[in-house]
Write a protein that holds these residues in place. Sequence first.
Motif, PDB file in Angstrom:
ATOM      1  N   LYS A 141      76.883 -24.739 -19.107  1.00  0.00           N
ATOM      2  CA  LYS A 141      76.111 -24.347 -17.918  1.00  0.00           C
ATOM      3  C   LYS A 141      75.329 -23.074 -18.245  1.00  0.00           C
ATOM      4  N   PRO A 142      74.165 -23.222 -18.876  1.00  0.00           N
ATOM      5  CA  PRO A 142      73.389 -22.047 -19.288  1.00  0.00           C
ATOM      6  C   PRO A 142      73.063 -21.087 -18.143  1.00  0.00           C
ATOM      7  N   GLU A 143      72.960 -21.607 -16.928  1.00  0.00           N
ATOM      8  CA  GLU A 143      72.661 -20.735 -15.784  1.00  0.00           C
ATOM      9  C   GLU A 143      73.773 -19.721 -15.527  1.00  0.00           C
ATOM     10  N   LEU A 144      74.958 -19.945 -16.079  1.00  0.00           N
ATOM     11  CA  LEU A 144      76.066 -19.011 -15.898  1.00  0.00           C
ATOM     12  C   LEU A 144      75.990 -17.799 -16.832  1.00  0.00           C
ATOM     13  N   ALA A 145      75.043 -17.811 -17.769  1.00  0.00           N
ATOM     14  CA  ALA A 145      74.904 -16.678 -18.699  1.00  0.00           C
ATOM     15  C   ALA A 145      74.650 -15.378 -17.940  1.00  0.00           C
ATOM     16  N   GLU A 146      74.001 -15.476 -16.786  1.00  0.00           N
ATOM     17  CA  GLU A 146      73.672 -14.288 -15.994  1.00  0.00           C
ATOM     18  C   GLU A 146      74.684 -14.039 -14.869  1.00  0.00           C
ATOM     19  N   HIS A 147      75.710 -14.864 -14.782  1.00  0.00           N
ATOM     20  CA  HIS A 147      76.704 -14.718 -13.716  1.00  0.00           C
ATOM     21  C   HIS A 147      77.443 -13.388 -13.908  1.00  0.00           C
ATOM     22  N   PRO A 148      77.725 -12.672 -12.810  1.00  0.00           N
ATOM     23  CA  PRO A 148      78.407 -11.374 -12.925  1.00  0.00           C
ATOM     24  C   PRO A 148      79.733 -11.426 -13.694  1.00  0.00           C
ATOM     25  N   LEU A 149      80.496 -12.502 -13.557  1.00  0.00           N
ATOM     26  CA  LEU A 149      81.771 -12.585 -14.291  1.00  0.00           C
ATOM     27  C   LEU A 149      81.534 -12.708 -15.791  1.00  0.00           C
ATOM     28  N   VAL A 150      80.536 -13.490 -16.176  1.00  0.00           N
ATOM     29  CA  VAL A 150      80.220 -13.631 -17.604  1.00  0.00           C
ATOM     30  C   VAL A 150      79.676 -12.306 -18.127  1.00  0.00           C
ATOM     31  N   GLU A 151      78.796 -11.669 -17.362  1.00  0.00           N
ATOM     32  CA  GLU A 151      78.258 -10.374 -17.787  1.00  0.00           C
ATOM     33  C   GLU A 151      79.367  -9.330 -17.936  1.00  0.00           C
ATOM     34  N   GLU A 152      80.307  -9.322 -16.986  1.00  0.00           N
ATOM     35  CA  GLU A 152      81.433  -8.393 -17.062  1.00  0.00           C
ATOM     36  C   GLU A 152      82.283  -8.681 -18.294  1.00  0.00           C
ATOM     37  N   PHE A 153      82.479  -9.944 -18.584  1.00  0.00           N
ATOM     38  CA  PHE A 153      83.243 -10.338 -19.760  1.00  0.00           C
ATOM     39  C   PHE A 153      82.551  -9.864 -21.027  1.00  0.00           C
ATOM     40  N   ARG A 154      81.232 -10.018 -21.065  1.00  0.00           N
ATOM     41  CA  ARG A 154      80.466  -9.603 -22.246  1.00  0.00           C
ATOM     42  C   ARG A 154      80.509  -8.083 -22.433  1.00  0.00           C
ATOM     43  N   LYS A 155      80.582  -7.316 -21.336  1.00  0.00           N
ATOM     44  CA  LYS A 155      80.694  -5.852 -21.442  1.00  0.00           C
ATOM     45  C   LYS A 155      81.989  -5.487 -22.160  1.00  0.00           C
ATOM     46  N   VAL A 156      83.066  -6.175 -21.781  1.00  0.00           N
ATOM     47  CA  VAL A 156      84.370  -5.915 -22.415  1.00  0.00           C
ATOM     48  C   VAL A 156      84.299  -6.288 -23.878  1.00  0.00           C
ATOM     49  N   GLN A 157      83.606  -7.383 -24.174  1.00  0.00           N
ATOM     50  CA  GLN A 157      83.485  -7.856 -25.553  1.00  0.00           C
ATOM     51  C   GLN A 157      82.761  -6.832 -26.420  1.00  0.00           C
TER      52      GLN A 157
END
Length: 159
Positions: A141-157
């Motif tokens: 689901k490419p549209e989820l790349a900008e989802h706040p949960l994915v973005e938050e996960f990427r910050k931790v990463q």
Amino acid sequence: KAEGDEERLALVERAFRAFVDKSDERFKQGVEANPQDSAALYSYANFLQTIEDFDAAEKLYTRLIALGSDTVQYNDGVNNLAMMLHEQKGDFDGADKLYAKAAENKPDDVDVLFNWASLKKDGFNDMVAANKLVDKVVALKPELAEHPLVEEFRKVQSA
């Protein structure tokens, strides 16, 4: 509007308790009428989870899962049980096995994959496995790349 008005607050609380009790009775009757009805088992388990009766919810989710993966509610039941094991009971290994089971049954279930990634990150501190799961979610689901949960996960990463 009941805040500060103890009498009104007590009335609202009693009404809510009556609603919860009536709902509990209806869900219970549905399961008793047909103990093999996956929709009834899932609905009642989900209700019990919502009111934080986790032990009773776990039993019903387990019964639902035992009915087999061909039921519509199977993956949702496995996912919910895994979340309870992870978040309420701290049983990371049990949750991990359930997420694996759900992902095997339905590899494109992004809810399962994301919850599993959260377990890998929070429960096992396994960022490699967590990242792979989040990457799979975004690939599905490419549209989820900008989802706040994915973005938050990427910050931790990247931290």
